[in-house]
Design a protein around this motif. Structure first.
Motif, mmCIF file in Angstrom:
data_model
loop_
_atom_site.group_PDB
_atom_site.id
_atom_site.type_symbol
_atom_site.label_atom_id
_atom_site.label_comp_id
_atom_site.label_asym_id
_atom_site.label_seq_id
_atom_site.Cartn_x
_atom_site.Cartn_y
_atom_site.Cartn_z
ATOM 1 N N ARG A 63 0.834 -1.208 0.000
ATOM 2 C CA ARG A 63 0.000 0.000 0.000
ATOM 3 C C ARG A 63 0.870 1.261 0.000
ATOM 4 N N VAL A 64 1.939 1.257 0.789
ATOM 5 C CA VAL A 64 2.857 2.395 0.808
ATOM 6 C C VAL A 64 3.447 2.638 -0.577
ATOM 7 N N LEU A 65 3.686 1.548 -1.315
ATOM 8 C CA LEU A 65 4.279 1.656 -2.641
ATOM 9 C C LEU A 65 3.266 2.020 -3.717
ATOM 10 N N GLY A 66 2.004 2.153 -3.339
ATOM 11 C CA GLY A 66 0.986 2.597 -4.272
ATOM 12 C C GLY A 66 0.302 1.485 -5.045
ATOM 13 N N LEU A 67 0.551 0.232 -4.669
ATOM 14 C CA LEU A 67 -0.105 -0.892 -5.329
ATOM 15 C C LEU A 67 -1.486 -1.112 -4.716
ATOM 16 N N LYS A 68 -2.360 -1.747 -5.466
ATOM 17 C CA LYS A 68 -3.742 -1.903 -5.014
ATOM 18 C C LYS A 68 -3.889 -3.156 -4.152
ATOM 19 N N ILE A 69 -4.295 -2.931 -2.898
ATOM 20 C CA ILE A 69 -4.492 -3.973 -1.897
ATOM 21 C C ILE A 69 -5.851 -3.739 -1.251
ATOM 22 N N PRO A 70 -6.676 -4.771 -1.086
ATOM 23 C CA PRO A 70 -7.922 -4.564 -0.338
ATOM 24 C C PRO A 70 -7.620 -4.044 1.071
ATOM 25 N N GLU A 71 -8.526 -3.239 1.604
ATOM 26 C CA GLU A 71 -8.317 -2.743 2.965
ATOM 27 C C GLU A 71 -8.106 -3.917 3.921
ATOM 28 N N ILE A 72 -7.094 -3.789 4.760
ATOM 29 C CA ILE A 72 -6.799 -4.800 5.778
ATOM 30 C C ILE A 72 -7.332 -4.303 7.113
ATOM 31 N N VAL A 73 -8.012 -5.172 7.837
ATOM 32 C CA VAL A 73 -8.533 -4.812 9.158
ATOM 33 C C VAL A 73 -8.199 -5.925 10.152
ATOM 34 N N PHE A 74 -8.124 -5.548 11.400
ATOM 35 C CA PHE A 74 -8.113 -6.552 12.457
ATOM 36 C C PHE A 74 -9.556 -6.984 12.685
#
Length: 265
Positions: A63-74
């Motif tokens: 995500r920091v690198l700007g790639l698309k990742i689904p939101e991660i949650v606990f």
């Protein structure tokens, strides 16, 4: 590209919807108290919390690198959750997973990436190959791409197999400087022609401060128990040191990737 501090929400699982019977970890689609659906990765499955740590750290780096990742949650599972589940295997999994687990926002309607159908541009291919070399992700092959097409965009999922060194922590300081030989099987390697350009850009984004912020997200109780370290903080910092060392020696995995690519073409 994002420069914001990572900040994960915590949700409470209210309904088990359906298992995703892939591999041995039995992830599942669940509904949480925020009204959204998530793919839940269970702490009581397969490789346990190590897979959750890999998923969390790798995903937030992406995500920091700007790639698309689904939101991660606990995702919190109450001790009473799942008692009415008729499938004994699933019931056991739920009971062993009481407490904090990890959820990824469910991308409804997404389809599995197929390299024969979709062509990935060289820049994006190089970015994903670079990421997987950094995190030693062995699970982005033609057989199991762990990528989805959603709204005509490429999304990365399933990073539980990354950081495979942490299952034993043997010689991990040396492993941080090793080439990633499994890159030869990477589904996007043939298109990854811009690794050196990506390397310069990504190292500017993924600063030591960003790494520290990401590893700080790892819950304390995921770092205790079966651990070779004296404290959770020492364990957490080992992840940071591994990543910082690897970032200081990216030429090693870039050369390996370039050599593997030449062998393919």
């Amino acid at each position: 590209m994002s420069h914001t501090e990572p900040d994960l929400r915590t949700v409470h699982v209210v309904r088990y919807v359906t298992p995703l019977r892939e591999g041995g970890s039995l992830p599942a689609i669940v509904e949480a108290d925020d009204g959204f659906f998530y793919v839940l990765k269970f702490r009581g499955a397969g490789q346990g919390v190590k897979a959750l740590i890999a998923e969390l750290v790798a995903g937030e780096i992406a995500r920091v690198l700007g790639l698309k990742i689904p939101e991660i949650v606990f995702a919190h599972l109450d001790v009473s959750f799942g008692r009415a589940e008729p499938d004994e295997e699933i019931q056991d999994l739920l009971q062993f997973s009481t407490g904090l687990n990890l959820g990824l926002h469910y991308l409804s309607g997404a389809i599995t990436f197929d390299s024969l159908v979709t062509t990935v541009e060289p820049l994006l291919a190089s970015q994903i190959v670079w990421l997987d070399c950094l995190i030693t992700n062995v699970d982005r092959t033609a057989r199991n791409t762990n990528m989805l097409m959603w709204h005509k965009e490429l999304w990365l999922i399933d990073h539980g197999a990354a950081f495979y060194f942490h299952h034993s922590w043997q010689n991990w300081q040396e492993q941080a400087k090793r080439p990633f030989v499994q890159v030869k099987d990477h589904v996007l390697l043939p298109q990854a022609t811009q690794l050196e350009e990506v390397d310069a850009a990504f190292k500017a984004l993924l600063t030591p401060a960003q790494i520290q912020a990401i590893v700080a997200l790892i819950p304390e109780d995921w770092l205790t128990g079966d651990s070779p370290f004296a404290s959770a903080q020492e364990h957490r910092q080992a992840y940071a040191l591994f990543l910082e060392t690897r970032l200081n020696h990216t030429e090693i995995f870039i050369k390996e990737a370039q050599h593997a690519r030449k062998a393919l073409i």
